[in-house]
Design a protein around this motif. Structure first.
Motif, PDB file in Angstrom:
ATOM      1  N   LYS A  14      22.132   0.291 -19.894  1.00 27.00           N
ATOM      2  CA  LYS A  14      23.081  -0.459 -20.669  1.00 27.00           C
ATOM      3  C   LYS A  14      24.714   0.282 -20.576  1.00 27.00           C
ATOM      4  CE  LYS A  14      24.430  -1.676 -25.352  1.00 27.00           C
ATOM      5  NZ  LYS A  14      24.047  -1.626 -26.937  1.00 27.00           N
ATOM      6  N   GLN A  15      24.462   1.659 -20.281  1.00 28.89           N
ATOM      7  CA  GLN A  15      25.528   2.576 -20.188  1.00 28.89           C
ATOM      8  C   GLN A  15      26.075   2.345 -18.630  1.00 28.89           C
ATOM      9  OE1 GLN A  15      25.262   6.431 -21.421  1.00 28.89           O
ATOM     10  NE2 GLN A  15      24.161   6.004 -23.169  1.00 28.89           N
ATOM     11  N   ILE A  16      25.165   2.073 -17.739  1.00 25.94           N
ATOM     12  CA  ILE A  16      25.494   1.709 -16.271  1.00 25.94           C
ATOM     13  C   ILE A  16      26.252   0.578 -16.342  1.00 25.94           C
ATOM     14  CG2 ILE A  16      24.693   1.144 -14.075  1.00 25.94           C
ATOM     15  CD1 ILE A  16      22.126   3.112 -14.716  1.00 25.94           C
ATOM     16  N   ALA A  17      25.876  -0.512 -16.756  1.00 28.54           N
ATOM     17  CA  ALA A  17      26.623  -1.865 -16.957  1.00 28.54           C
ATOM     18  C   ALA A  17      28.052  -1.680 -17.551  1.00 28.54           C
ATOM     19  CB  ALA A  17      25.779  -2.715 -17.623  1.00 28.54           C
ATOM     20  N   ARG A  18      28.084  -0.980 -18.475  1.00 27.25           N
ATOM     21  CA  ARG A  18      29.523  -0.638 -19.343  1.00 27.25           C
ATOM     22  C   ARG A  18      30.370   0.214 -18.061  1.00 27.25           C
ATOM     23  NH1 ARG A  18      27.910   2.187 -23.260  1.00 27.25           N
ATOM     24  NH2 ARG A  18      27.432   0.298 -24.606  1.00 27.25           N
ATOM     25  N   ALA A  28      21.635   6.043 -12.115  1.00 27.28           N
ATOM     26  CA  ALA A  28      20.280   5.718 -12.865  1.00 27.28           C
ATOM     27  C   ALA A  28      19.526   6.940 -13.107  1.00 27.28           C
ATOM     28  CB  ALA A  28      19.471   4.953 -12.000  1.00 27.28           C
ATOM     29  N   ARG A  29      20.098   8.203 -12.613  1.00 24.09           N
ATOM     30  CA  ARG A  29      19.481   9.397 -12.824  1.00 24.09           C
ATOM     31  C   ARG A  29      20.393  10.274 -13.933  1.00 24.09           C
ATOM     32  NH1 ARG A  29      16.653   7.156 -10.724  1.00 24.09           N
ATOM     33  NH2 ARG A  29      15.727   7.467 -12.946  1.00 24.09           N
ATOM     34  N   LEU A  30      21.140   9.572 -14.409  1.00 29.88           N
ATOM     35  CA  LEU A  30      21.835  10.082 -15.514  1.00 29.88           C
ATOM     36  C   LEU A  30      22.388   9.426 -16.762  1.00 29.88           C
ATOM     37  CD1 LEU A  30      25.173  11.274 -13.123  1.00 29.88           C
ATOM     38  CD2 LEU A  30      23.311  12.666 -13.765  1.00 29.88           C
ATOM     39  N   ILE A  86      14.618   1.362  -7.569  1.00 28.59           N
ATOM     40  CA  ILE A  86      15.199   2.495  -8.276  1.00 28.59           C
ATOM     41  C   ILE A  86      14.512   2.527  -9.473  1.00 28.59           C
ATOM     42  CG2 ILE A  86      17.420   3.288  -9.057  1.00 28.59           C
ATOM     43  CD1 ILE A  86      18.789   1.363  -7.144  1.00 28.59           C
ATOM     44  N   ALA A  87      14.094   4.014  -9.887  1.00 29.86           N
ATOM     45  CA  ALA A  87      13.406   4.053 -11.041  1.00 29.86           C
ATOM     46  C   ALA A  87      14.272   4.108 -12.232  1.00 29.86           C
ATOM     47  CB  ALA A  87      12.692   5.520 -10.766  1.00 29.86           C
ATOM     48  N   VAL A  88      13.672   3.647 -13.425  1.00 29.69           N
ATOM     49  CA  VAL A  88      14.635   3.562 -14.615  1.00 29.69           C
ATOM     50  C   VAL A  88      14.819   5.093 -15.147  1.00 29.69           C
ATOM     51  CG1 VAL A  88      12.528   3.469 -16.176  1.00 29.69           C
ATOM     52  CG2 VAL A  88      14.732   2.421 -16.953  1.00 29.69           C
ATOM     53  N   TYR A  89      16.058   5.206 -15.716  1.00 31.58           N
ATOM     54  CA  TYR A  89      16.389   6.472 -16.090  1.00 31.58           C
ATOM     55  C   TYR A  89      15.272   6.866 -17.576  1.00 31.58           C
ATOM     56  CZ  TYR A  89      19.022   9.973 -19.202  1.00 31.58           C
ATOM     57  OH  TYR A  89      19.216  10.869 -19.905  1.00 31.58           O
ATOM     58  N   ARG A  90      15.114   8.008 -17.570  1.00 27.74           N
ATOM     59  CA  ARG A  90      13.900   8.610 -18.752  1.00 27.74           C
ATOM     60  C   ARG A  90      14.644   9.625 -19.200  1.00 27.74           C
ATOM     61  NH1 ARG A  90      10.891  12.442 -16.263  1.00 27.74           N
ATOM     62  NH2 ARG A  90      10.910  12.270 -13.921  1.00 27.74           N
ATOM     63  N   GLU A  91      14.220   9.989 -20.544  1.00 26.13           N
ATOM     64  CA  GLU A  91      14.587  11.339 -21.353  1.00 26.13           C
ATOM     65  C   GLU A  91      14.000  12.528 -20.418  1.00 26.13           C
ATOM     66  OE1 GLU A  91      16.931  11.572 -23.437  1.00 26.13           O
ATOM     67  OE2 GLU A  91      17.219   9.559 -23.762  1.00 26.13           O
ATOM     68  N   GLY A  92      14.833  13.538 -20.618  1.00 25.78           N
ATOM     69  CA  GLY A  92      14.222  14.752 -20.078  1.00 25.78           C
ATOM     70  C   GLY A  92      14.536  15.076 -18.323  1.00 25.78           C
ATOM     71  N   GLU A  93      15.039  13.989 -17.957  1.00 26.01           N
ATOM     72  CA  GLU A  93      15.638  14.204 -16.486  1.00 26.01           C
ATOM     73  C   GLU A  93      16.584  15.365 -16.224  1.00 26.01           C
ATOM     74  OE1 GLU A  93      15.954  11.142 -13.425  1.00 26.01           O
ATOM     75  OE2 GLU A  93      15.457   9.746 -14.921  1.00 26.01           O
TER      76      GLU A  93
END
Length: 479
Positions: free
Chosen positions: A364-368, A358-360, A397-404
């Protein structure tokens, strides 16, 4: 059976003693006692018996009390003559019915009997006994799931319950163990064990027969001594009579032991019976897993194989000892769910993986990625974007966000290759060779590389960079 007969409107003959109906036989819808008396009467199986009941005399408040009609065990009947006339069922079937009736008498003593096969999806009801206090376990249903619990200490002493645990996992473990034991190889081993037990019984019977010969010889010798004594020698005659009686009692005792061994001896299995048992073992798993198989069917299979199960709960584990009908036993140990967990919980490694992914990458990509890695949900389903989102929310667990990535000072493998002006495969080889450091959570996950490490490597090796993009390609130097 009593309820079924009344529902179907089937009348049974009963003796009438009322003046209205006259003295004779009348047909009525059966009462419970009517059905019970029919099923427990040996005449129903073609046998005659005498002495099935006894009277008990006691003294209460200085007066004699007589209780008549107390039933005696079958072994204590005065007279029992089997196969005297044509019966509705065989004597062996009659004996099996008596055992079933005794096991069904839950209200007569729940600690001593297994109880009837009742409704409900849990399979071990009536078979479980608490290993802490020795009492039978109860069943409680909440929704579709059920639990086994012991409240004997609560009812009798007002203390806390001994144990309590969910039933689904225990049912699955015991059912799997029963299927494993009752496979054809297991049945073949049981047949061999039965043959060995028969041989041991025959050896014990042989020893008793030799002892019986010796006892009969001693009795005959004592009788000859008694016959030869002069009747005028009363003291000698009395002593010889006592010895003769003792020898006769020894003969009677040994004959009783031999008869008991004959009664316990299992009938030898014929070739057809052995082959039928092997076929049943091969088809048992299919019958157990068949969609049409009900919980009642599985309960009967378990009761045919198991006598009882002693269970304890210690240190977060359910420890069960399965006592089989052949007096053998098997130990099982199951880990209990922790507080707040249930049997649909995903493994801890999957939880940790989702927490890191979730930090990367987004959901949708995690599910795949999880589907490609063969990871499933707690219920065995595949992952979707919605399921990953729900799972994250449940575990905080926090959602992924741009800029992490930029905040952590990390870049992807593609970005690192572009900075170093090499191909992606070359950058990957550099990571594997240890030239630069990177981390990958699992196969297929993106590589995370520290941007500072890439910049330092580029500055350090700028002057030695090869003319081509291949690090392993050699170059010629001309003077």
């Amino acid at each position: 059976m009593h309820v079924w007969l009344r529902d179907e409107g089937i009348a049974l003959p009963v003796a009438s003693h009322s003046a209205a109906d006259g003295h004779g036989i009348v047909w009525r819808l059966p009462l419970y006692n009517t059905v019970h008396n029919v099923l427990t009467n040996p005449v129903y199986a073609g046998a005659y018996a005498f002495g099935r009941t006894v009277s008990k005399v006691s003294v209460e408040n200085g007066r004699k009390r007589v209780k008549r009609g107390l039933r005696r065990p079958l072994a204590e009947w005065d007279v029992l003559l089997t196969d005297q006339h044509e019966g509705y069922i065989s004597w062996s079937e009659f004996e099996r019915n008596q055992q079933v009736i005794a096991d069904n008498a839950t209200g007569k003593g729940s600690a001593a009997v297994r109880g009837a096969v009742r409704r409900g999806e849990l399979l071990l009801a009536g078979l479980l006994r608490c290993g802490h206090c020795g009492r039978k376990l109860y069943v409680a249903y909440g929704g579709k799931a059920g639990r086994y619990y012991c409240q004997g200490a609560l009812v009798n002493h007002g203390t806390e319950r001994c144990i309590s645990f969910g039933g689904l996992r225990a049912d699955h473990a015991v059912g799997t163990e029963v299927l494993r034991v009752l496979k054809p190889l297991g049945i073949d081993a049981a047949v061999k064990a039965l043959d060995a037990q028969t041989s041991e019984t025959s050896a014990a019977q042989r020893q008793l027969e030799l002892a019986l010969q010796q006892a009969r010889f001693s009795a005959a010798h004592a009788r000859r001594q008694y016959d030869a004594v002069d009747p005028d020698n009363r003291l000698v005659a009395g002593e010889l009579e006592r010895r003769w009686n003792g020898a006769l009692q020894a003969v009677h005792r040994i004959e009783g032991e031999i008869a008991a061994i004959d009664a316990r001896k299992p009938a030898p299995l014929g070739e057809n019976e052995r082959r039928h048992l092997m076929q049943l073992g091969a088809d048992l798993e299919l019958a157990w897993l068949h969609p049409a198989a009900t919980a009642a069917t599985r309960k009967r299979i378990l009761r045919a194989a198991l006598h009882e199960i002693v269970v304890r709960v210690e240190d977060g584990f359910i420890e069960m000892v399965l006592h089989w009908q052949g007096d053998d036993h098997t130990a099982l140990k199951l880990k209990m769910n922790g507080a707040g967990k249930h049997r649909w919980t995903v493994p801890d490694d999957t939880l940790s993986l989702i927490r890191e992914l979730a930090r990367l990458i987004p959901d949708k990509q995690i599910a795949r990625l999880l589907n490609r890695a063969g990871k499933s949900t707690g219920r065995g389903n595949g992952w979707t974007k919605a399921r990953v989102c729900s799972f994250r929310s449940h575990h905080g667990i926090a959602v992924y966000r741009e800029g992490e990535w930029a905040e952590r000072g990390e870049i992807t493998l593609e970005a690192a290759a572009q900075i170093m002006e090499v191909s992606v495969m070359t950058a990957l080889r550099m990571i594997r060779h240890g030239s630069i450091k990177g981390r990958q959570l699992c196969r297929g996950a993106p590589w995370a590389i520290k941007a500072a490490d890439v910049a330092a490597y580029r500055e350090q090796n700028a002057s030695r960079r090869p003319l081509t993009s291949g690090l392993t390609q050699q170059s010629f130097k001309f003077q």
